[in-house]
Design a protein around this motif. Structure first.
Motif, PDB file in Angstrom:
ATOM      1  N   LEU A 103       0.801  -1.222   0.000  1.00 20.21           N
ATOM      2  CA  LEU A 103       0.000   0.000   0.000  1.00 20.21           C
ATOM      3  C   LEU A 103       0.833   1.270   0.000  1.00 20.21           C
ATOM      4  N   ALA A 104       2.138   1.136  -0.094  1.00 20.83           N
ATOM      5  CA  ALA A 104       3.004   2.314  -0.039  1.00 20.83           C
ATOM      6  C   ALA A 104       2.655   3.298  -1.156  1.00 20.83           C
ATOM      7  N   HIS A 125      -8.763   6.665  15.487  1.00 24.01           N
ATOM      8  CA  HIS A 125      -7.806   6.128  16.460  1.00 24.01           C
ATOM      9  C   HIS A 125      -7.336   4.714  16.118  1.00 24.01           C
ATOM     10  N   ALA A 126      -8.025   4.044  15.172  1.00 22.94           N
ATOM     11  CA  ALA A 126      -7.625   2.681  14.813  1.00 22.94           C
ATOM     12  C   ALA A 126      -7.292   2.541  13.332  1.00 22.94           C
ATOM     13  N   MET A 127      -8.228   2.904  12.456  1.00 22.79           N
ATOM     14  CA  MET A 127      -8.017   2.656  11.030  1.00 22.79           C
ATOM     15  C   MET A 127      -6.964   3.562  10.409  1.00 22.79           C
ATOM     16  N   MET A 130      -3.394   2.599  11.225  1.00 24.80           N
ATOM     17  CA  MET A 130      -2.968   1.360  10.572  1.00 24.80           C
ATOM     18  C   MET A 130      -2.546   1.620   9.129  1.00 24.80           C
ATOM     19  N   PHE A 131      -3.340   2.384   8.403  1.00 21.71           N
ATOM     20  CA  PHE A 131      -2.996   2.656   7.010  1.00 21.71           C
ATOM     21  C   PHE A 131      -1.801   3.592   6.899  1.00 21.71           C
ATOM     22  N   ALA A 136       0.220   4.087   3.253  1.00 20.60           N
ATOM     23  CA  ALA A 136      -0.794   4.490   2.285  1.00 20.60           C
ATOM     24  C   ALA A 136      -1.022   5.994   2.382  1.00 20.60           C
ATOM     25  N   VAL A 137      -1.574   6.575   1.326  1.00 13.66           N
ATOM     26  CA  VAL A 137      -1.958   7.989   1.330  1.00 13.66           C
ATOM     27  C   VAL A 137      -3.457   8.030   1.628  1.00 13.66           C
ATOM     28  N   VAL A 138      -3.794   8.308   2.890  1.00 16.72           N
ATOM     29  CA  VAL A 138      -5.188   8.225   3.323  1.00 16.72           C
ATOM     30  C   VAL A 138      -5.887   9.564   3.080  1.00 16.72           C
TER      31      VAL A 138
END
Length: 200
Positions: A103-104, A125-127, A130-131, A136-138
């Protein structure tokens, strides 16, 4: 302009599920804004293979095909139900068996569903952490849908958040070079180098 592909990961356990409904809304909104092909993956269909991967260390052919689709996707929509104030075990397990670099740099929109709006902070606070850990670029906007959001077919606030998150994902995908598998013949080894290797 060639179409990009986004993969939608839905960790809903029932059929139909509100998790899948939210995933479909986000996918449809993104496709309206950017020329993308959409592939939906229902994790419940791969639950046994994910568990076996932990035991054997190897994915089944079906699971490997899904993992490869995620690796090659131009963007990702990841939706989970919230259990015990966090993402589901099935959702986390899937990303645990995914390659750590898969996912980089990949654009991702995160979303979740739950019985009460008070669980919405699980997205932050969780998802999101993690990403972020997976590089990943969230997208800035995450989307949470509580049970009351579906009571009247989804309120306008939910619709606004879906559109905003989809717009952010579409923009991130459009700004990113298309993902494609490396071509082993694109940069062939020079013939002289091959001869030198054989003579050694």
């Amino acid at each position: 302009m060639s179409e990009r592909e986004i993969v939608v990961i839905s960790a809903g356990l029932s059929n139909p599920s509100s998790t899948r409904m939210l995933a479909d809304r986000l996918a449809a909104a993104t496709a309206r804004l950017s020329p993308v092909d959409v592939r939906v993956v229902e994790l419940r269909d791969h639950a046994k293979d994910i568990a076996n991967n932990f035991v054997t260390g190897f994915p089944s052919p079906e699971l490997e095909e899904v993992l490869e689709a995620v690796r090659e996707a131009d963007g990702l929509i990841a939706i989970t139900p919230i259990f015990q104030a966090s993402y589901s075990g099935l959702f986390k397990s899937f990303f645990d068996v995914l390659d750590k670099d898969a996912l980089a740099g990949k654009p991702v929109v995160i979303g979740a569903t739950g019985g009460s709006a008070r669980h919405s902070l699980a997205l932050e606070h969780a998802m999101r952490p993690m990403f972020a850990y997976l590089h990943a670029v969230v997208a800035p906007t995450s989307v949470y849908a509580a049970s009351e959001d579906w009571a009247t077919g989804g309120d306008s606030t939910l619709a606004d958040r879906v559109e905003r998150a989809a717009g952010e994902l579409a923009a991130l995908i459009d700004q990113r070079p298309a993902v494609r598998a490396p071509d082993p013949f694109e940069e062939p080894v020079p013939f002289e180098q091959l001869l030198a290797q054989q003579s050694n």
